[in-house]
Write a protein that holds these residues in place. Structure first.
Motif, PDB file in Angstrom:
ATOM      1  N   ILE A 167       0.849  -1.189   0.000  1.00  0.00           N
ATOM      2  CA  ILE A 167       0.000   0.000   0.000  1.00  0.00           C
ATOM      3  C   ILE A 167       0.884   1.238   0.000  1.00  0.00           C
ATOM      4  N   ARG A 168       0.565   2.177  -0.889  1.00  0.00           N
ATOM      5  CA  ARG A 168       1.245   3.472  -0.898  1.00  0.00           C
ATOM      6  C   ARG A 168       0.371   4.471  -0.145  1.00  0.00           C
ATOM      7  N   GLN A 169       0.971   5.152   0.827  1.00  0.00           N
ATOM      8  CA  GLN A 169       0.235   6.079   1.669  1.00  0.00           C
ATOM      9  C   GLN A 169       1.038   7.355   1.880  1.00  0.00           C
ATOM     10  N   THR A 170       0.357   8.408   2.301  1.00  0.00           N
ATOM     11  CA  THR A 170       1.045   9.588   2.785  1.00  0.00           C
ATOM     12  C   THR A 170       1.281   9.409   4.284  1.00  0.00           C
ATOM     13  N   GLY A 171       2.446   9.826   4.727  1.00  0.00           N
ATOM     14  CA  GLY A 171       2.810   9.650   6.125  1.00  0.00           C
ATOM     15  C   GLY A 171       4.272   9.291   6.246  1.00  0.00           C
ATOM     16  N   GLU A 172       4.795   9.372   7.456  1.00  0.00           N
ATOM     17  CA  GLU A 172       6.205   9.074   7.670  1.00  0.00           C
ATOM     18  C   GLU A 172       6.463   7.580   7.581  1.00  0.00           C
ATOM     19  N   SER A 173       7.698   7.250   7.261  1.00  0.00           N
ATOM     20  CA  SER A 173       8.059   5.856   7.031  1.00  0.00           C
ATOM     21  C   SER A 173       7.951   5.027   8.305  1.00  0.00           C
ATOM     22  N   LYS A 174       7.496   3.792   8.134  1.00  0.00           N
ATOM     23  CA  LYS A 174       7.432   2.828   9.225  1.00  0.00           C
ATOM     24  C   LYS A 174       8.453   1.703   9.020  1.00  0.00           C
ATOM     25  N   ILE A 175       9.356   1.891   8.070  1.00  0.00           N
ATOM     26  CA  ILE A 175      10.305   0.838   7.712  1.00  0.00           C
ATOM     27  C   ILE A 175      11.728   1.361   7.863  1.00  0.00           C
ATOM     28  N   THR A 176      12.577   0.541   8.455  1.00  0.00           N
ATOM     29  CA  THR A 176      14.013   0.827   8.544  1.00  0.00           C
ATOM     30  C   THR A 176      14.746  -0.142   7.625  1.00  0.00           C
ATOM     31  N   GLU A 177      15.630   0.378   6.808  1.00  0.00           N
ATOM     32  CA  GLU A 177      16.331  -0.429   5.806  1.00  0.00           C
ATOM     33  C   GLU A 177      17.778  -0.665   6.262  1.00  0.00           C
ATOM     34  N   PHE A 178      18.184  -1.926   6.228  1.00  0.00           N
ATOM     35  CA  PHE A 178      19.528  -2.311   6.651  1.00  0.00           C
ATOM     36  C   PHE A 178      20.206  -3.129   5.563  1.00  0.00           C
ATOM     37  N   VAL A 179      21.532  -3.192   5.664  1.00  0.00           N
ATOM     38  CA  VAL A 179      22.304  -4.175   4.917  1.00  0.00           C
ATOM     39  C   VAL A 179      22.781  -5.219   5.915  1.00  0.00           C
ATOM     40  N   PHE A 180      22.408  -6.468   5.715  1.00  0.00           N
ATOM     41  CA  PHE A 180      22.781  -7.546   6.624  1.00  0.00           C
ATOM     42  C   PHE A 180      23.907  -8.354   6.021  1.00  0.00           C
ATOM     43  N   ASP A 181      24.990  -8.493   6.768  1.00  0.00           N
ATOM     44  CA  ASP A 181      26.146  -9.278   6.337  1.00  0.00           C
ATOM     45  C   ASP A 181      26.033 -10.664   6.970  1.00  0.00           C
ATOM     46  N   SER A 182      25.651 -11.638   6.162  1.00  0.00           N
ATOM     47  CA  SER A 182      25.454 -12.991   6.685  1.00  0.00           C
ATOM     48  C   SER A 182      26.771 -13.646   7.094  1.00  0.00           C
ATOM     49  N   LYS A 183      27.875 -13.132   6.574  1.00  0.00           N
ATOM     50  CA  LYS A 183      29.179 -13.716   6.904  1.00  0.00           C
ATOM     51  C   LYS A 183      29.562 -13.408   8.343  1.00  0.00           C
ATOM     52  N   TYR A 184      29.292 -12.153   8.741  1.00  0.00           N
ATOM     53  CA  TYR A 184      29.669 -11.742  10.102  1.00  0.00           C
ATOM     54  C   TYR A 184      28.453 -11.624  11.026  1.00  0.00           C
ATOM     55  N   GLY A 185      27.239 -11.803  10.469  1.00  0.00           N
ATOM     56  CA  GLY A 185      26.045 -11.747  11.287  1.00  0.00           C
ATOM     57  C   GLY A 185      25.789 -10.394  11.893  1.00  0.00           C
ATOM     58  N   ARG A 186      25.938  -9.337  11.105  1.00  0.00           N
ATOM     59  CA  ARG A 186      25.728  -7.995  11.637  1.00  0.00           C
ATOM     60  C   ARG A 186      24.951  -7.148  10.636  1.00  0.00           C
ATOM     61  N   TYR A 187      24.355  -6.060  11.139  1.00  0.00           N
ATOM     62  CA  TYR A 187      23.602  -5.116  10.332  1.00  0.00           C
ATOM     63  C   TYR A 187      24.411  -3.844  10.140  1.00  0.00           C
ATOM     64  N   GLU A 188      24.221  -3.235   8.994  1.00  0.00           N
ATOM     65  CA  GLU A 188      24.841  -1.949   8.719  1.00  0.00           C
ATOM     66  C   GLU A 188      23.737  -0.986   8.324  1.00  0.00           C
ATOM     67  N   ASP A 189      23.498   0.025   9.131  1.00  0.00           N
ATOM     68  CA  ASP A 189      22.437   0.994   8.862  1.00  0.00           C
ATOM     69  C   ASP A 189      22.813   1.827   7.649  1.00  0.00           C
ATOM     70  N   ASP A 190      21.875   1.901   6.672  1.00  0.00           N
ATOM     71  CA  ASP A 190      22.084   2.675   5.442  1.00  0.00           C
ATOM     72  C   ASP A 190      23.344   2.243   4.709  1.00  0.00           C
ATOM     73  N   GLY A 191      23.695   0.964   4.805  1.00  0.00           N
ATOM     74  CA  GLY A 191      24.871   0.487   4.091  1.00  0.00           C
ATOM     75  C   GLY A 191      24.713   0.520   2.594  1.00  0.00           C
ATOM     76  N   VAL A 192      23.480   0.742   2.120  1.00  0.00           N
ATOM     77  CA  VAL A 192      23.222   0.773   0.688  1.00  0.00           C
ATOM     78  C   VAL A 192      24.024   1.870   0.009  1.00  0.00           C
ATOM     79  N   VAL A 193      24.288   2.966   0.710  1.00  0.00           N
ATOM     80  CA  VAL A 193      24.943   4.103   0.070  1.00  0.00           C
ATOM     81  C   VAL A 193      26.380   3.798  -0.308  1.00  0.00           C
ATOM     82  N   ASP A 194      26.954   2.735   0.209  1.00  0.00           N
ATOM     83  CA  ASP A 194      28.325   2.388  -0.117  1.00  0.00           C
ATOM     84  C   ASP A 194      28.425   1.513  -1.359  1.00  0.00           C
ATOM     85  N   TRP A 195      27.270   1.139  -1.908  1.00  0.00           N
ATOM     86  CA  TRP A 195      27.286   0.318  -3.095  1.00  0.00           C
ATOM     87  C   TRP A 195      27.489   1.183  -4.332  1.00  0.00           C
TER      88      TRP A 195
END
Length: 364
Positions: free
Chosen positions: A125-153
């Motif tokens: 559903i597309r709605q007006t309003g602030e985001s309810k989703i947090t986006e992470f990059v998950f490294d399965s090798k080290y088992g950790r999350y990187e907040d906003d790691g997408v920008v390094d791609w």
């Protein structure tokens, strides 16, 4: 005195007759052009996920929903006068007063600080309003999350120059629809479909020309008017050009990026955590990109483009409306097969476009 009686023969009135040729001609010539006015939702869906000029041309070939496309172009790139003009139509009044956030929510693929996409367990559903989703990059090798790691791609730019600014990532809500696997088809597939669609429309134009100038097919019981085919052909081509220009206005209002990982990022995946939304009774969800689909689509709305795209909106709208009138007038003066062929091309291209966007409704 002899009387002679003259017998009078009284002819009974003949019953009403139906001219099959005229009936078929009128039925198809009236229905075929009107079909292009319908198809609001399917047209918006295709328009909102268009990623290149090939998508725009494919939408313009034997189109449906031409009124929807014109209105969308005016809402995105038109000035105050054009927006008030579409608002004078009763069912469009609310659209003329829409805010930029409403326009983005209904027409564009982008998300922002005020426009979000959420997954309710069955559909997006597309709605007006602030985001309810947090986006992470998950490294399965080290088992950790990187907040906003997408920008390094590494950004693979689709419809703009330069990579997306990093500060835009902190403001926008994550895109879900664009990141459904196969929701955005490969460019070569779109190009192939566009060429195929253009060939179909070209064949309709050629066959109608042969029917008029070589086979001399009549219109019902009378000859085809000399202006019939030129007017029809001009209208058909004008519709394609006009719709393509209008679709281009909508598409250029956003910058869309495909972010691809480096070879060293093979163990990393995108994870989107959606909070529980109590007001809508939607539970929390974790939305993961599949391992086979490590890329990320990002769409950001550009600054106000109305001052730069007004001429394109006016020309595209004029070509489309004028083309529709010419096609309608020309079809009425041709053999009934002209309406059948154009109707068939429109229905076939509609199915083709729907098939091309067949994965948009899949689960993320």
């Amino acid at each position: 005195m002899s009387t002679t009686t003259a017998s009078q023969t009284t002819a009974s009135p003949a019953g009403p007759t139906v001219d099959g040729n005229n009936f078929g001609n009128n039925a198809f010539t009236n229905f075929a052009p009107l079909l292009t006015l319908f198809g609001d939702e399917i047209t918006k869906q295709f328009l909102s996920t268009s990623m290149g000029w090939a998508d725009d041309v494919l939408l313009g070939v034997a189109p449906i929903g031409i009124m929807t496309i014109i209105v969308c172009a005016i809402r995105i790139g038109g000035n105050r006068f054009l927006r008030s003009l579409i608002g004078s139509v009763n069912y469009l009044k609310c659209r003329a007063r829409d805010s930029p956030d409403d326009e983005e929510k209904e027409i564009l693929p982008s998300t922002s600080a005020n426009v979000r996409e959420i997954w309710d367990g069955n559909r997006i559903i597309r709605q007006t309003g602030e985001s309810k989703i947090t986006e992470f990059v998950f490294d399965s090798k080290y088992g950790r999350y990187e907040d906003d790691g997408v920008v390094d791609w590494t950004p693979d730019i689709t419809s703009s120059v330069g990579g997306p600014p990093k500060h835009e990532f902190s403001k926008r809500a994550p895109n879900i629809i664009l990141n459904i696997e196969k929701a955005i088809p490969q460019p070569r597939t779109v190009l192939l479909f566009t060429i195929f669609g253009a060939l179909i429309q070209s064949m309709v134009i050629i066959v109608n020309a042969l029917a008029v100038y070589y086979w001399h097919w009549p219109r019902g019981s009378s000859a085809v008017a000399s202006y019939g085919y030129p007017v029809w052909a001009t209208g058909t081509i004008s519709i394609t050009l006009g719709i393509t220009m209008c679709a281009r206005v909508v598409q250029n209002s956003t910058s869309t990026f495909l972010l691809s990982p480096h070879s060293s990022y093979t163990t990393k995946r995108i994870v989107r955590l959606q909070k529980r939304i109590d007001t809508l009774n939607i539970p929390a969800f974790a939305i993961n990109n599949k391992e086979s689909y490590p890329c990320v689509w990002v769409s950001i709305r550009n600054e106000d483009i109305r001052s730069h795209r007004l001429t394109q909106v006016v020309v595209g709208t004029t070509l489309t409306v004028g083309g529709f009138l010419c096609q309608n007038i020309g079809t009425r003066e041709l053999h009934w097969s002209a309406g059948v062929l154009q109707l068939g091309a429109t229905m076939f291209l509609t199915i083709l476009r729907a098939w091309l966007r067949g994965h948009v409704g899949d689960e993320p």
